[in-house]
Design a protein around this motif. Structure first.
Motif, PDB file in Angstrom:
ATOM      1  N   SER A 680       0.845  -1.202   0.000  1.00 56.09           N
ATOM      2  CA  SER A 680       0.000   0.000   0.000  1.00 56.09           C
ATOM      3  C   SER A 680       0.875   1.245   0.000  1.00 56.09           C
ATOM      4  O   SER A 680       0.708   2.161   0.817  1.00 56.09           O
ATOM      5  CB  SER A 680      -0.924   0.002   1.227  1.00 56.09           C
ATOM      6  N   LEU A 681       1.820   1.302  -0.901  1.00 55.81           N
ATOM      7  CA  LEU A 681       2.717   2.441  -0.989  1.00 55.81           C
ATOM      8  C   LEU A 681       1.988   3.675  -1.498  1.00 55.81           C
ATOM      9  O   LEU A 681       0.930   3.585  -2.121  1.00 55.81           O
ATOM     10  CB  LEU A 681       3.877   2.123  -1.933  1.00 55.81           C
ATOM     11  N   ALA A 682       2.590   4.818  -1.249  1.00 54.92           N
ATOM     12  CA  ALA A 682       2.127   6.073  -1.835  1.00 54.92           C
ATOM     13  C   ALA A 682       3.085   6.461  -2.959  1.00 54.92           C
ATOM     14  O   ALA A 682       4.267   6.110  -2.929  1.00 54.92           O
ATOM     15  CB  ALA A 682       2.085   7.164  -0.771  1.00 54.92           C
ATOM     16  N   ALA A 703       0.936  -2.286  -6.156  1.00 52.20           N
ATOM     17  CA  ALA A 703       1.712  -1.874  -4.981  1.00 52.20           C
ATOM     18  C   ALA A 703       1.317  -0.519  -4.433  1.00 52.20           C
ATOM     19  O   ALA A 703       1.748  -0.155  -3.336  1.00 52.20           O
ATOM     20  CB  ALA A 703       3.199  -1.849  -5.350  1.00 52.20           C
ATOM     21  N   ILE A 704       0.515   0.260  -5.165  1.00 49.30           N
ATOM     22  CA  ILE A 704       0.170   1.618  -4.760  1.00 49.30           C
ATOM     23  C   ILE A 704      -1.241   1.647  -4.196  1.00 49.30           C
ATOM     24  O   ILE A 704      -2.152   1.005  -4.732  1.00 49.30           O
ATOM     25  CB  ILE A 704       0.284   2.581  -5.963  1.00 49.30           C
ATOM     26  N   ALA A 705      -1.412   2.394  -3.112  1.00 52.64           N
ATOM     27  CA  ALA A 705      -2.732   2.522  -2.485  1.00 52.64           C
ATOM     28  C   ALA A 705      -3.759   3.036  -3.490  1.00 52.64           C
ATOM     29  O   ALA A 705      -3.476   3.922  -4.301  1.00 52.64           O
ATOM     30  CB  ALA A 705      -2.648   3.462  -1.284  1.00 52.64           C
ATOM     31  N   SER A 706      -4.962   2.456  -3.445  1.00 59.37           N
ATOM     32  CA  SER A 706      -5.970   2.745  -4.466  1.00 59.37           C
ATOM     33  C   SER A 706      -6.397   4.204  -4.481  1.00 59.37           C
ATOM     34  O   SER A 706      -6.813   4.720  -5.519  1.00 59.37           O
ATOM     35  CB  SER A 706      -7.194   1.852  -4.248  1.00 59.37           C
ATOM     36  N   GLU A 707      -6.306   4.889  -3.348  1.00 61.47           N
ATOM     37  CA  GLU A 707      -6.736   6.291  -3.313  1.00 61.47           C
ATOM     38  C   GLU A 707      -5.709   7.258  -3.873  1.00 61.47           C
ATOM     39  O   GLU A 707      -5.994   8.445  -4.045  1.00 61.47           O
ATOM     40  CB  GLU A 707      -7.081   6.695  -1.879  1.00 61.47           C
ATOM     41  N   ASP A 708      -4.521   6.779  -4.170  1.00 58.02           N
ATOM     42  CA  ASP A 708      -3.446   7.637  -4.670  1.00 58.02           C
ATOM     43  C   ASP A 708      -3.491   7.642  -6.200  1.00 58.02           C
ATOM     44  O   ASP A 708      -3.194   6.645  -6.847  1.00 58.02           O
ATOM     45  CB  ASP A 708      -2.095   7.111  -4.183  1.00 58.02           C
ATOM     46  N   THR A 709      -3.852   8.764  -6.796  1.00 59.93           N
ATOM     47  CA  THR A 709      -4.117   8.812  -8.235  1.00 59.93           C
ATOM     48  C   THR A 709      -3.094   9.605  -9.030  1.00 59.93           C
ATOM     49  O   THR A 709      -3.155   9.611 -10.253  1.00 59.93           O
ATOM     50  CB  THR A 709      -5.506   9.426  -8.485  1.00 59.93           C
ATOM     51  N   MET A 710      -2.157  10.278  -8.375  1.00 62.05           N
ATOM     52  CA  MET A 710      -1.225  11.164  -9.081  1.00 62.05           C
ATOM     53  C   MET A 710       0.221  10.813  -8.747  1.00 62.05           C
ATOM     54  O   MET A 710       0.585  10.695  -7.580  1.00 62.05           O
ATOM     55  CB  MET A 710      -1.492  12.617  -8.702  1.00 62.05           C
ATOM     56  N   TRP A 711       1.050  10.658  -9.781  1.00 61.86           N
ATOM     57  CA  TRP A 711       2.487  10.462  -9.568  1.00 61.86           C
ATOM     58  C   TRP A 711       3.234  11.618 -10.219  1.00 61.86           C
ATOM     59  O   TRP A 711       3.198  11.787 -11.430  1.00 61.86           O
ATOM     60  CB  TRP A 711       2.966   9.136 -10.160  1.00 61.86           C
ATOM     61  N   GLU A 712       3.930  12.356  -9.387  1.00 66.28           N
ATOM     62  CA  GLU A 712       4.784  13.447  -9.851  1.00 66.28           C
ATOM     63  C   GLU A 712       6.211  13.146  -9.389  1.00 66.28           C
ATOM     64  O   GLU A 712       6.569  13.437  -8.257  1.00 66.28           O
ATOM     65  CB  GLU A 712       4.324  14.783  -9.290  1.00 66.28           C
ATOM     66  N   TYR A 730      -6.080  -3.006  -9.329  1.00 70.06           N
ATOM     67  CA  TYR A 730      -7.116  -2.632  -8.367  1.00 70.06           C
ATOM     68  C   TYR A 730      -6.999  -1.180  -7.903  1.00 70.06           C
ATOM     69  O   TYR A 730      -7.708  -0.763  -6.997  1.00 70.06           O
ATOM     70  CB  TYR A 730      -7.059  -3.572  -7.154  1.00 70.06           C
ATOM     71  N   GLY A 731      -6.092  -0.429  -8.494  1.00 73.92           N
ATOM     72  CA  GLY A 731      -5.915   0.960  -8.119  1.00 73.92           C
ATOM     73  C   GLY A 731      -6.667   1.918  -9.023  1.00 73.92           C
ATOM     74  O   GLY A 731      -7.423   1.509  -9.908  1.00 73.92           O
ATOM     75  N   ARG A 732      -6.423   3.207  -8.794  1.00 75.39           N
ATOM     76  CA  ARG A 732      -7.082   4.249  -9.590  1.00 75.39           C
ATOM     77  C   ARG A 732      -6.067   5.309 -10.027  1.00 75.39           C
ATOM     78  O   ARG A 732      -6.341   6.515 -10.013  1.00 75.39           O
ATOM     79  CB  ARG A 732      -8.214   4.896  -8.789  1.00 75.39           C
ATOM     80  N   TRP A 733      -4.923   4.841 -10.424  1.00 77.02           N
ATOM     81  CA  TRP A 733      -3.884   5.755 -10.897  1.00 77.02           C
ATOM     82  C   TRP A 733      -4.332   6.385 -12.223  1.00 77.02           C
ATOM     83  O   TRP A 733      -4.557   5.693 -13.210  1.00 77.02           O
ATOM     84  CB  TRP A 733      -2.584   4.984 -11.059  1.00 77.02           C
ATOM     85  N   LYS A 734      -4.415   7.734 -12.228  1.00 79.90           N
ATOM     86  CA  LYS A 734      -4.923   8.443 -13.411  1.00 79.90           C
ATOM     87  C   LYS A 734      -3.872   9.314 -14.075  1.00 79.90           C
ATOM     88  O   LYS A 734      -3.805   9.383 -15.301  1.00 79.90           O
ATOM     89  CB  LYS A 734      -6.114   9.323 -13.022  1.00 79.90           C
ATOM     90  N   HIS A 735      -3.092  10.038 -13.257  1.00 80.76           N
ATOM     91  CA  HIS A 735      -2.238  11.091 -13.799  1.00 80.76           C
ATOM     92  C   HIS A 735      -0.770  10.792 -13.518  1.00 80.76           C
ATOM     93  O   HIS A 735      -0.400  10.341 -12.432  1.00 80.76           O
ATOM     94  CB  HIS A 735      -2.617  12.454 -13.199  1.00 80.76           C
ATOM     95  N   TRP A 736       0.054  11.112 -14.506  1.00 74.41           N
ATOM     96  CA  TRP A 736       1.501  10.892 -14.413  1.00 74.41           C
ATOM     97  C   TRP A 736       2.179  12.113 -15.014  1.00 74.41           C
ATOM     98  O   TRP A 736       2.243  12.267 -16.227  1.00 74.41           O
ATOM     99  CB  TRP A 736       1.886   9.617 -15.166  1.00 74.41           C
TER     100      TRP A 736
END
Length: 847
Positions: A680-682, A703-712, A730-736
């Motif tokens: 459950s990483l951020a 590996a990333i927590a589902s509520e974390d949607t942005m990677w900068e 199973y996550g919700r990664w949207k923006h990179w």
């Protein structure tokens, strides 16, 4: 086999009697042991440095005698040691007397062999003989063979052309009288059912139109549309390898001819001219393989006359299971059969460990037999085989290391025949060798089909290796193990049983060095099963798995009584007991519970290179009760200065600690590969991960927590990263939000099930090292962004970036499409088959 037998016996003496702290010291027999060891060293050196003439009958007989003497002495020594080590009371004097007699007899026998060898040398009968390939030719395996064509499906791809008319109107280039052959070749080149690389051959006498037929096939529209890359080279009797490779490369890399002249530096041309011919051939080979990698290609080798011409280039043709084909024309059926034979794939890591366990490697190449680099010695030997074109590299890892190799089936057949001829190999299920009728016990046993134990008991008592990979073994494992008194290697795909206590029989296999076992136990017995370890002093690799669950070991302290252990893997290690010693040989251990990752443990395994940590069981739905605040494990990693690979599974912490850890300098300075599964990483944790100074591969699998949607990403991170794999099922990664400078050396980007991600950052177009973008289960907008990056890379830098995609999601429809863009590959060769569970399973099976 004389060399292997002598080397194995010499290693056995060193292991049990001659180390600085021997397991079984024989004080009053030291001079006898030293004399025998020296005799074996003499025989070993002669066999190693001189190549025995194949047709020298005296040397052949002497070599067979050396083999028999060494194997018999070793078997008798190990039998007595088995009796001694398994005695519960004091040592039986009778055993010691028998052991003394065996050693004295071996000294006399090896003295005699030395004198006989010296006598042969003095008569100058020790002449240099042919190479292994030469022996293959002498036995009718290569060019000039008079044997009939085998009934092999692969060799059905050799098409014989008798005659047809080439005389056609200049306005009609079609051939006359060869429609059937033309259609047959088209079908074999484009058949969808055979995805692996195949060789199709046109065989016939000179002047009948083989080249014309091949050229018409080559130009056919169905071929042009089906294959992404095509290349044609005419070989002839007098061929030049460098010219062949250059011609192939020019055909498959036309983009190189479109680069403006001003970009072609005269100095670089001069440097190429200064290179040796060997270096130029090496560079061209690598370039050709890179350009063909992951492409469906057709290679035509016209008018090929010899097997050596084929051997000189065949390593350049990768097999990516995508329907690639090679078309040959030749006057010689033997050449066609040689090129069309099926190869066999071998995992390099497992092969190296098996060689070490069998005792094939010279212990004296290092100060002592406990040296943890014995597998590196095996890799050096394997590289020598590759350099001699006896085996071929099939797959490479991200850093260019061999991952799998292939051996030609003709060479494999030769090895099998030699092993059978010398009574070294039993193959259960091989109809050509009904060994159970011989009642002969061989050194190696391999089962390719199920068997009944009762009829085979007389064939096992001298076996040193047993391999079984035919689904499930249902008979009593306890009864099976009881027949292998001298077993060093036990490799069984799956034992099916209703009780795991049968594994207690392993305690009697005191010579065991390599154990790889998958166990299937009745599910009613629960998810977790207790596994007891025994004191296997000779164990080097210990891998035990449970099908449909996991073994746990509350008494895994047994590893501290395995001084030679290098690789240790069970699925959940919750206790290691008291740590009595420093274990300098242990290089790989998994899977540890986080609570075991203490400073005390890590300081006692200073040479650890690979570590697996697991918490909360083995599936993604089990929280496992992990303590998010217990992050001492990370602080203790500072004691793992040699660690190169770290895998973390199921550890549900919500952040990585930063205070007090020198991430950019002394923290895990040699770590090259880092994998997170079901954590459950951020995304903000990537700032710390990116500071690791030598990280080359990062895998984030759910590996990333589902509520974390942005990677900068942060600047100055991931300076050495070459491969990035992200799965977000199973996550919700949207923006990179990233630019090229965030990943300056990235070569491979893999995105799986990132269904919410909108696009790959456009800045990736400025990463000039980028060679591959692979997408699976992502949205069509992600694929569109990858294609734009691909176009910009080509327009701005002349780079031919490869984009591969499957199961692409169309927005709003939920439909999946499959496509692969027809582009040219560039950069390193990758093996991209690994889903997280498949990859870890592969590691376990090879460890």
């Amino acid at each position: 086999m004389a060399y292997a037998a002598v080397t194995s016996l010499k290693g056995t003496l060193h292991l049990h009697f001659l180390q600085s702290q021997p397991r079984f010291p024989l004080q009053h027999n030291q001079q006898i042991l030293i004399s025998l060891h020296q005799n074996l060293g003499f025989l070993q050196e002669v066999l190693e440095k001189s190549e025995i003439a194949y047709n020298n009958s005296a040397m052949k007989d002497l070599e067979a005698e050396m083999r028999d003497v060494a194997f018999e002495a070793e078997e008798r020594i190990e039998m007595e040691l088995s009796s001694i080590y398994l005695q519960s009371s004091s040592i039986d004097e009778a055993c010691l007397l028998r052991l003394d007699g065996i050693l004295k007899q071996a000294v006399k026998q090896t003295d005699y062999l030395k004198k006989k060898l010296i006598k042969i040398q003095s008569k100058q009968q020790f002449a240099k003989g042919p190479s292994i390939l030469g022996r293959m030719r002498q036995r009718g395996l290569l060019l000039g063979s008079t044997s009939s064509q085998p009934a092999d499906p692969e060799r059905e791809n050799n098409i014989t052309v008798s005659k047809f008319s080439k005389n056609a109107s200049k306005f009609d280039s079609r051939m006359v009288g060869c429609d059937k052959e033309f259609k047959t070749i088209l079908d074999k080149l484009t058949q969808q059912s055979a995805e692996h690389l195949q060789v199709v051959s046109i065989v016939g006498m000179g002047g009948i139109g083989k080249t014309t037929l091949a050229r018409e096939v080559y130009k056919d529209p169905s071929i042009t549309s089906y294959f992404y890359k095509k290349a044609w080279v005419t070989v002839s009797q007098e061929y030049d390898v460098e010219q062949m490779l250059q011609c192939f490369t020019d055909c498959v890399n036309p983009a190189s001819n479109d680069i403006p002249h001003k970009q072609r530096n005269d100095n670089s041309k001069a440097s190429v001219r200064k290179q040796s011919r060997k270096q130029r051939i090496h560079n061209l080979s690598g370039s050709l393989r890179k350009h063909l990698k992951d492409q469906r290609y057709l290679i035509v080798m016209d008018d090929i006359w010899s097997t050596t011409a084929w051997d000189s280039v065949q390593r350049c043709f990768p097999d990516d299971n995508n329907g690639s084909r090679i078309l040959l024309t030749s006057r010689l059926r033997e050449v066609a059969e040689y090129a069309s034979s099926e190869d066999y794939e071998i995992h390099v890591k497992k092969l190296a460990r098996l060689w070490a366990a069998e005792g094939f490697l010279k212990a004296e190449d290092h100060p002592n037999i406990e040296d943890p680099n014995m597998e590196e010695v095996a890799m050096e030997c394997l590289q020598d085989l590759v350099d001699r074109s006896l085996v071929f590299v099939n797959k490479q890892s991200y850093n260019g290391k061999m991952k799998t190799i292939r051996i030609h089936d003709l060479l494999r057949d030769l090895c099998l025949r030699e092993a059978r001829h010398e009574n070294l190999l039993n193959v259960i299920g091989d109809e050509k060798l009904p060994f159970y009728k011989k009642k002969i016990s061989c050194r190696w046993t391999s089962a390719t089909s199920s068997f009944h134990l009762l009829s085979l008991t007389k064939c096992f008592h001298k076996s040193h290796s047993f391999h079984y990979h035919n689904d499930y073994y249902y008979e009593s494992a306890e009864r099976l193990f009881s027949h292998f008194k001298l077993l060093r290697v036990l490799d069984i795909e799956c034992i099916c049983s209703d009780r795991y206590e049968e594994l207690y029989a392993l305690a009697n296999l005191i010579h065991l060095r390599y154990l790889a076992l998958k166990y299937s136990i009745d599910r009613t017995m629960g998810r977790y099963s207790h596994l007891e370890l025994f004191e296997h002093w000779n164990m080097q690799s210990f891998i035990v798995r449970k099908n449909g669950g996991a073994f746990d070991s509350f008494e895994a302290y047994g590893i501290w009584k395995m001084p030679l252990l290098r690789n240790f893997c069970i699925e959940w290690i919750v206790s290691l007991g008291t740590l009595p010693v420093v274990h300098r040989n242990l290089e790989s251990i998994s899977w540890l519970h986080p609570k075991l990752c203490t400073k005390d443990l890590f300081t006692r395994i200073p040479n650890l290179k690979k570590l697996g940590i697991i918490d909360g069981g083995l599936d993604e739905n089990n929280d496992g009760g992990s303590d998010e605040n217990n992050l001492d494990c990370f602080y203790n990693f500072v004691n793992l200065g040699q660690l190169e690979e770290l895998s973390i599974r199921g550890w549900k912490f919500n952040h990585i600690p930063c205070s007090g850890i020198a991430w950019a300098t002394s923290f895990l300075p040699n770590l090259k590969k880092l994998k997170f599964f079901w954590t459950s990483l951020a995304w903000s944790d990537m700032r710390l991960i990116g500071m690791l100074p030598n990280l080359e591969v990062l895998k984030l699998i759910n590996a990333i927590a589902s509520e974390d949607t942005m990677w900068e990403p942060y600047e100055e991170g991931f300076r050495q990263l070459k491969r990035l794999v992200i799965e977000d099922k199973y996550g919700r990664w949207k923006h990179w939000n990233a630019v090229g400078d965030h990943f300056p050396l990235l070569e491979c980007l893999e995105l799986r099930e990132c269904k919410y991600l909108q696009e790959i950052p456009s800045g990736f177009a400025d990463i000039i090292t980028l060679a591959l973008i692979q997408l699976n289960g992502c949205g069509d907008s992600v694929l569109a962004s990858a294609k734009l990056i691909q176009e910009e890379q080509y327009n701005n830098y002349g780079n031919a970036l490869l984009v591969r995609s499957e199961n692409i999601r169309t927005k709003g429809s939920g439909n999946s499409t499959e496509e692969e863009w027809d582009v040219q590959t560039k950069g390193s060769v990758y093996s991209t088959e690994e889903e997280w569970d498949v990859e870890e399973e592969s590691d376990l099976s090879q460890d």
